[in-house]
Design a protein around this motif. Structure first.
Motif, PDB file in Angstrom:
ATOM      1  N   TRP A  10      -4.247   0.370  -2.102  1.00 20.33           N
ATOM      2  CA  TRP A  10      -3.799  -0.885  -1.647  1.00 20.33           C
ATOM      3  C   TRP A  10      -3.956  -2.100  -2.186  1.00 20.33           C
ATOM      4  O   TRP A  10      -5.407  -2.043  -2.779  1.00 20.33           O
ATOM      5  CB  TRP A  10      -4.343  -0.592   0.005  1.00 20.33           C
ATOM      6  CG  TRP A  10      -4.136  -1.665   0.807  1.00 20.33           C
ATOM      7  CD1 TRP A  10      -3.562  -2.807   0.719  1.00 20.33           C
ATOM      8  CD2 TRP A  10      -4.542  -1.778   2.299  1.00 20.33           C
ATOM      9  NE1 TRP A  10      -3.163  -3.672   1.922  1.00 20.33           N
ATOM     10  CE2 TRP A  10      -3.900  -2.654   2.871  1.00 20.33           C
ATOM     11  CE3 TRP A  10      -5.152  -0.966   3.147  1.00 20.33           C
ATOM     12  CZ2 TRP A  10      -4.111  -3.150   4.204  1.00 20.33           C
ATOM     13  CZ3 TRP A  10      -5.435  -1.277   4.520  1.00 20.33           C
ATOM     14  CH2 TRP A  10      -4.842  -2.342   5.051  1.00 20.33           C
ATOM     15  N   THR A  67     -13.024  -0.100  -4.675  1.00 20.80           N
ATOM     16  CA  THR A  67     -12.534  -1.167  -3.813  1.00 20.80           C
ATOM     17  C   THR A  67     -13.069  -2.508  -4.770  1.00 20.80           C
ATOM     18  O   THR A  67     -14.215  -2.649  -4.892  1.00 20.80           O
ATOM     19  CB  THR A  67     -12.796  -1.264  -2.454  1.00 20.80           C
ATOM     20  OG1 THR A  67     -12.720  -0.061  -1.817  1.00 20.80           O
ATOM     21  CG2 THR A  67     -12.020  -2.579  -1.897  1.00 20.80           C
ATOM     22  N   TYR A  68     -11.964  -3.263  -5.082  1.00 25.71           N
ATOM     23  CA  TYR A  68     -12.470  -4.595  -5.741  1.00 25.71           C
ATOM     24  C   TYR A  68     -12.123  -5.398  -4.651  1.00 25.71           C
ATOM     25  O   TYR A  68     -10.854  -5.512  -4.465  1.00 25.71           O
ATOM     26  CB  TYR A  68     -11.721  -5.019  -6.896  1.00 25.71           C
ATOM     27  CG  TYR A  68     -12.105  -6.188  -7.471  1.00 25.71           C
ATOM     28  CD1 TYR A  68     -13.391  -6.564  -8.217  1.00 25.71           C
ATOM     29  CD2 TYR A  68     -11.083  -7.319  -6.856  1.00 25.71           C
ATOM     30  CE1 TYR A  68     -13.260  -7.814  -8.694  1.00 25.71           C
ATOM     31  CE2 TYR A  68     -11.576  -8.757  -7.401  1.00 25.71           C
ATOM     32  CZ  TYR A  68     -12.359  -8.979  -8.245  1.00 25.71           C
ATOM     33  OH  TYR A  68     -12.764 -10.149  -8.675  1.00 25.71           O
ATOM     34  N   PHE A  94      -7.675  -8.298  -3.778  1.00 23.09           N
ATOM     35  CA  PHE A  94      -8.297  -7.159  -3.877  1.00 23.09           C
ATOM     36  C   PHE A  94      -7.363  -5.859  -4.332  1.00 23.09           C
ATOM     37  O   PHE A  94      -6.148  -6.185  -4.559  1.00 23.09           O
ATOM     38  CB  PHE A  94      -8.647  -6.715  -2.195  1.00 23.09           C
ATOM     39  CG  PHE A  94      -7.390  -6.469  -1.475  1.00 23.09           C
ATOM     40  CD1 PHE A  94      -6.728  -5.291  -1.367  1.00 23.09           C
ATOM     41  CD2 PHE A  94      -6.818  -7.689  -0.945  1.00 23.09           C
ATOM     42  CE1 PHE A  94      -5.497  -5.154  -0.451  1.00 23.09           C
ATOM     43  CE2 PHE A  94      -5.579  -7.360  -0.041  1.00 23.09           C
ATOM     44  CZ  PHE A  94      -5.104  -6.262  -0.007  1.00 23.09           C
ATOM     45  N   PRO A 117     -11.973  -4.448   4.127  1.00 27.00           N
ATOM     46  CA  PRO A 117     -12.858  -3.493   3.483  1.00 27.00           C
ATOM     47  C   PRO A 117     -13.961  -3.056   4.139  1.00 27.00           C
ATOM     48  O   PRO A 117     -14.334  -1.794   3.868  1.00 27.00           O
ATOM     49  CB  PRO A 117     -13.383  -4.361   2.234  1.00 27.00           C
ATOM     50  CG  PRO A 117     -13.320  -5.697   2.626  1.00 27.00           C
ATOM     51  CD  PRO A 117     -12.407  -5.927   3.587  1.00 27.00           C
ATOM     52  N   SER A 127      -8.091   5.280  -4.082  1.00 29.64           N
ATOM     53  CA  SER A 127      -9.151   6.485  -3.558  1.00 29.64           C
ATOM     54  C   SER A 127      -8.077   7.721  -3.889  1.00 29.64           C
ATOM     55  O   SER A 127      -6.828   7.788  -3.711  1.00 29.64           O
ATOM     56  CB  SER A 127      -9.307   6.445  -2.303  1.00 29.64           C
ATOM     57  OG  SER A 127      -8.207   6.093  -1.446  1.00 29.64           O
ATOM     58  N   ARG A 152       1.046  -1.176   0.157  1.00 32.76           N
ATOM     59  CA  ARG A 152       0.154   0.198   0.049  1.00 32.76           C
ATOM     60  C   ARG A 152       0.866   1.109   0.057  1.00 32.76           C
ATOM     61  O   ARG A 152       2.168   1.185   0.602  1.00 32.76           O
ATOM     62  CB  ARG A 152      -0.783  -0.054   1.171  1.00 32.76           C
ATOM     63  CG  ARG A 152      -0.323  -0.092   2.637  1.00 32.76           C
ATOM     64  CD  ARG A 152      -1.391  -0.182   3.641  1.00 32.76           C
ATOM     65  NE  ARG A 152      -0.871  -0.645   4.941  1.00 32.76           N
ATOM     66  CZ  ARG A 152      -1.376  -0.819   5.923  1.00 32.76           C
ATOM     67  NH1 ARG A 152      -2.549  -0.487   6.053  1.00 32.76           N
ATOM     68  NH2 ARG A 152      -0.755  -1.052   7.061  1.00 32.76           N
ATOM     69  N   ALA A 205     -13.449   6.963  -5.496  1.00 31.36           N
ATOM     70  CA  ALA A 205     -12.921   5.759  -4.933  1.00 31.36           C
ATOM     71  C   ALA A 205     -13.526   4.601  -5.229  1.00 31.36           C
ATOM     72  O   ALA A 205     -14.569   4.514  -5.706  1.00 31.36           O
ATOM     73  CB  ALA A 205     -12.508   5.898  -3.329  1.00 31.36           C
ATOM     74  N   HIS A 261      -7.764  -1.374  -4.146  1.00 32.10           N
ATOM     75  CA  HIS A 261      -8.364  -0.241  -3.674  1.00 32.10           C
ATOM     76  C   HIS A 261      -7.604   0.818  -4.132  1.00 32.10           C
ATOM     77  O   HIS A 261      -6.373   1.049  -4.041  1.00 32.10           O
ATOM     78  CB  HIS A 261      -8.181  -0.118  -2.038  1.00 32.10           C
ATOM     79  CG  HIS A 261      -8.913   1.284  -1.804  1.00 32.10           C
ATOM     80  ND1 HIS A 261     -10.148   1.703  -1.576  1.00 32.10           N
ATOM     81  CD2 HIS A 261      -8.296   2.453  -1.461  1.00 32.10           C
ATOM     82  CE1 HIS A 261     -10.283   2.980  -1.447  1.00 32.10           C
ATOM     83  NE2 HIS A 261      -9.188   3.595  -1.159  1.00 32.10           N
ATOM     84  N   SER A 316      -9.535   5.248   4.357  1.00 31.19           N
ATOM     85  CA  SER A 316      -8.177   5.844   3.380  1.00 31.19           C
ATOM     86  C   SER A 316      -7.782   7.029   4.068  1.00 31.19           C
ATOM     87  O   SER A 316      -8.436   7.970   4.491  1.00 31.19           O
ATOM     88  CB  SER A 316      -8.955   6.160   2.047  1.00 31.19           C
ATOM     89  OG  SER A 316      -7.869   6.906   1.296  1.00 31.19           O
ATOM     90  N   ARG A 354     -16.990  -1.946  -5.269  1.00 33.47           N
ATOM     91  CA  ARG A 354     -17.689  -1.018  -4.546  1.00 33.47           C
ATOM     92  C   ARG A 354     -17.144   0.374  -5.233  1.00 33.47           C
ATOM     93  O   ARG A 354     -15.668   0.376  -5.168  1.00 33.47           O
ATOM     94  CB  ARG A 354     -17.692  -0.795  -3.221  1.00 33.47           C
ATOM     95  CG  ARG A 354     -18.128  -2.319  -2.680  1.00 33.47           C
ATOM     96  CD  ARG A 354     -17.858  -2.379  -1.225  1.00 33.47           C
ATOM     97  NE  ARG A 354     -18.299  -3.763  -0.679  1.00 33.47           N
ATOM     98  CZ  ARG A 354     -18.156  -3.860   0.614  1.00 33.47           C
ATOM     99  NH1 ARG A 354     -17.671  -3.228   1.529  1.00 33.47           N
ATOM    100  NH2 ARG A 354     -18.297  -5.410   1.084  1.00 33.47           N
ATOM    101  N   ARG A 355     -17.923   1.473  -5.228  1.00 38.77           N
ATOM    102  CA  ARG A 355     -17.399   2.693  -5.526  1.00 38.77           C
ATOM    103  C   ARG A 355     -18.032   3.852  -5.065  1.00 38.77           C
ATOM    104  O   ARG A 355     -19.189   3.912  -4.742  1.00 38.77           O
ATOM    105  CB  ARG A 355     -17.309   2.790  -7.403  1.00 38.77           C
ATOM    106  CG  ARG A 355     -18.340   2.934  -7.887  1.00 38.77           C
ATOM    107  CD  ARG A 355     -18.278   2.800  -9.521  1.00 38.77           C
ATOM    108  NE  ARG A 355     -18.432   1.493  -9.861  1.00 38.77           N
ATOM    109  CZ  ARG A 355     -18.136   1.207 -11.105  1.00 38.77           C
ATOM    110  NH1 ARG A 355     -17.485   1.971 -11.970  1.00 38.77           N
ATOM    111  NH2 ARG A 355     -18.274  -0.236 -11.173  1.00 38.77           N
TER     112      ARG A 355
END
Length: 638
Positions: A529, A556-557, A540, A509, A544, A430, A554, A542, A514, A563-564
């Motif tokens: 990250w 995140t997978y 995963f 998550p 942002s 990260r 931002a 991320h 962040s 998710r966004r």
């Protein structure tokens, strides 16, 4: 002339042996007790015996059932035996005394006992020489000398094997009888050169020739012709010539050949202590905890030098040693340290190498600046390719050809983080990128309360940074899950700085917070990250991005879902990368490349993987658990 084994059978044995005999005779103290044979050899200046006739050689070969190898045969035509072959063989066989060894020593049993069942044919042949070899030692100090009739080269030469009971080394092989005798001449010289017990000064045609070559080698090295210099120095070292080993060790140390590079005789000279002590001490610190070993290598040093060595050792072990040098080269050293401390290792190297022609030696036995290799920031700049560039650069006011620059070590961008063979990190990585600020500004934006007050920590590796934190928390994240990582910092391009964690806590998550927003006051900040490598159970990623203290967007997978928040810029839209759950691991490199291109950033691979960078302790990346919420306790130093 000093002999050089060319591998041919055309060799002037008489000239070589006459020189040996005369130098041996001149080196004898007048009051040394000698037997009649040695006294006769001294007076006649001849260590040999009368030459063997062709008939005697033929009779010997008939007795042994083999024709002798060419160099031994031609030797016998000059002398039928030899006294004092080196320091430990007092009489070497001629036609009458050579005999098949037939395991007389029992060494065949010893070496065959330790052969593995799957030993290579070469190993079995070496063990068997003690059964089949032709023994040449007649009188010796528990030393065996054997010619091997089954180890024959293209010239018909038999290899020579030697073994001594009082040596810890394995048997030593010489490619021919001539090579063995040349080695014994060198051994004679080396032993006499080291004697200080009232013997005459050891000066003769050979020593004068070799000492001249040592001085030539010094000039070669300063002009950048280090290969020629090292060849001359190693030859002179074999004869025990003073200066040769200390000079050659300077070249070897820069080549990374640290084993047995002790700068003998030079390291205890106060003129060179600032350059030669640090690399010697650093090698000791990395290889041994017994400081008596260092004392042994500095034998002959006065208390002032020993005190300096102990102080340097403490600094090296604490990673606080700092190399300095006088003049323009010293100014370049300071620039290089600053650049290396920010991760700009390619620029740091160029600062050093460009200033090297301005460097001046501290004395006549100084070939190159060496102390910098022990500096925790500068030492990691050296690579095998760079060591050759460094040694090939003319310096000390000597003219020479400037070598071609070695390529830089840092690739552009970020996608090198996806390389599988780096062993970079377990559990991903990260980092935070902040625009328009220096690394020194990052503690106020990212650090916890203590870090904001203390500023940046001392340079360290990403591994030691993590271990330092875990040692201070008993192997767990603070407060069980506070996740305040020790991050290394540096430059991430022309107008960006970074903070990087190569051993992050597990990604959660649901509780991740962040740091992008808090880092972006008055500017932009980017947080990544990720672990899409398959090293973790669930891939995963991320990203942002924040500006002026507010998160702009931002995504995140994680766990196969996206998710966004906010309006993700099209160039970084996750839809173009995570096209299917099965393709997640393929998204890492394109995503990293897209981030690098969109923001014009990079991360310095060499500094992160091999160097040391300043540190900060980050504020938590994880919110506190809610009532009844499970907390993962991370507790490994591995």
């Amino acid at each position: 002339m000093v002999t050089e084994n060319t591998g041919t059978t055309d060799f002037d044995w008489r000239t070589f042996l006459l020189r040996w005999s005369g130098e041996w005779a001149d080196a004898l103290p007048d009051d040394e007790v000698r037997d009649a044979d040695d006294e006769a050899a001294r007076r006649s200046r001849w260590l040999g015996l009368p030459p063997a006739s062709e008939e005697r050689i033929a009779a010997m070969e008939e007795r042994l059932g083999r024709r002798m190898p060419p160099s031994y045969r031609s030797f016998l035509r000059v002398t039928d035996g030899w006294r004092h072959a080196g320091g430990f063989v007092w009489l070497l066989a001629g036609t009458a005394d050579a005999r098949w060894h037939d395991n007389e020593s029992g060494l065949a049993d010893l070496f065959e006992e330790y052969l593995e069942e799957d030993a290579e044919p070469e190993e079995r042949r070496e063990a068997g020489v003690w059964r089949r070899g032709l023994q040449l030692d007649v009188e010796s100090d528990a030393t065996y000398v054997l010619l091997d009739p089954e180890d024959v080269d293209e010239d018909g030469e038999w290899a020579v094997w030697t073994w001594a009971s009082w040596r810890a080394d394995a048997p030593e092989r010489y490619r021919s009888f001539r090579a063995f005798m040349e080695a014994m001449f060198r051994e004679f010289h080396s032993l006499r050169a080291c004697r200080t017990d009232g013997v005459p000064e050891f000066v003769n045609a050979t020593t004068r020739e070799l000492d001249a070559r040592v001085e030539e080698a010094r000039g070669d090295a300063l002009r950048g012709d280090w290969e020629r210099a090292l060849k001359k120095l190693d030859e002179a070292k074999g004869y025990g010539r003073p200066r040769a080993e200390g000079l050659g060790d300077q070249i070897r140390r820069l080549l990374g050949l640290t084993y047995m590079a002790y700068f003998r005789e030079l390291v205890t000279d106060p003129r060179y202590a600032s350059e030669l002590l640090p690399p010697l001490v650093a090698e000791h610190a990395s290889a041994s905890h017994d400081d008596n070993v260092l004392t042994f290598h500095l034998r002959g040093a006065d208390e002032t030098l020993m005190s300096r060595a102990r102080a340097t050792l403490e600094q090296v072990r604490a990673d606080t040693y700092r190399y300095t040098a006088p003049g323009p080269f010293g100014e370049a050293v300071e620039r290089a340290r600053e650049l290396a401390g920010r991760g700009d290792t390619d620029q740091a190297w160029r600062a050093l190498i460009d200033a090297l022609p301005l460097w001046q030696p501290l004395g006549p036995d100084h070939l190159a600046p060496l102390g910098w290799v022990a500096d925790p920031l500068l030492g990691p700049l050296l690579t095998p390719e760079r060591s050759r560039e460094f040694l090939s650069t003319p310096r000390g006011g000597r003219p020479g050809r400037t070598p071609s620059p070695t390529p830089g070590l840092d690739p552009p961008g970020l996608d090198w983080l996806a390389d599988r063979d780096l062993g970079t990190v377990r559990g991903g990585y990260r980092f935070v990128l902040v625009e328009g600020v220096t690394p020194e500004d990052l503690p106020s934006r990212l650090g916890d309360e203590d870090a904001r007050d203390a500023g940046l920590g001392t340079p360290t590796t990403i591994w030691d940074a993590r271990h330092r934190q875990l040692r201070g928390t008993g192997g767990m994240s603070s407060s069980g899950s506070a996740d305040r990582p020790v991050m290394v910092v540096g430059r991430a391009g022309d107008d960006w700085s970074f903070a990087f964690d190569g051993r992050p806590d597990p990604f959660d998550p649901e509780r991740f917070v962040s740091p992008a927003a808090s880092a972006s006051a008055g500017t932009r900040a980017v947080v990544v990250w990720a672990d899409l490598s398959g090293r973790c159970d669930e891939p995963f990623f991320h990203l942002s991005v924040a500006r002026d203290g507010v998160e702009e967007y931002a995504f995140t997978y994680a766990e196969g879902e996206l998710r966004r928040t906010g309006d993700v810029t099209p160039a970084l839209s996750p839809d173009g990368f995570f096209t299917s759950a099965g393709a997640a691991t393929e998204a890492e490199r394109p995503l990293l490349r897209a981030v690098a291109e969109h923001f014009g950033v990079r991360l310095p691979r060499h500094a992160l993987l091999n160097g040391r960078l300043h540190t900060l302790v980050s504020r938590s990346w994880t919110r506190p658990p809610k009532d009844g919420e499970a907390v993962f306790m991370w507790g490994t130093l591995g």
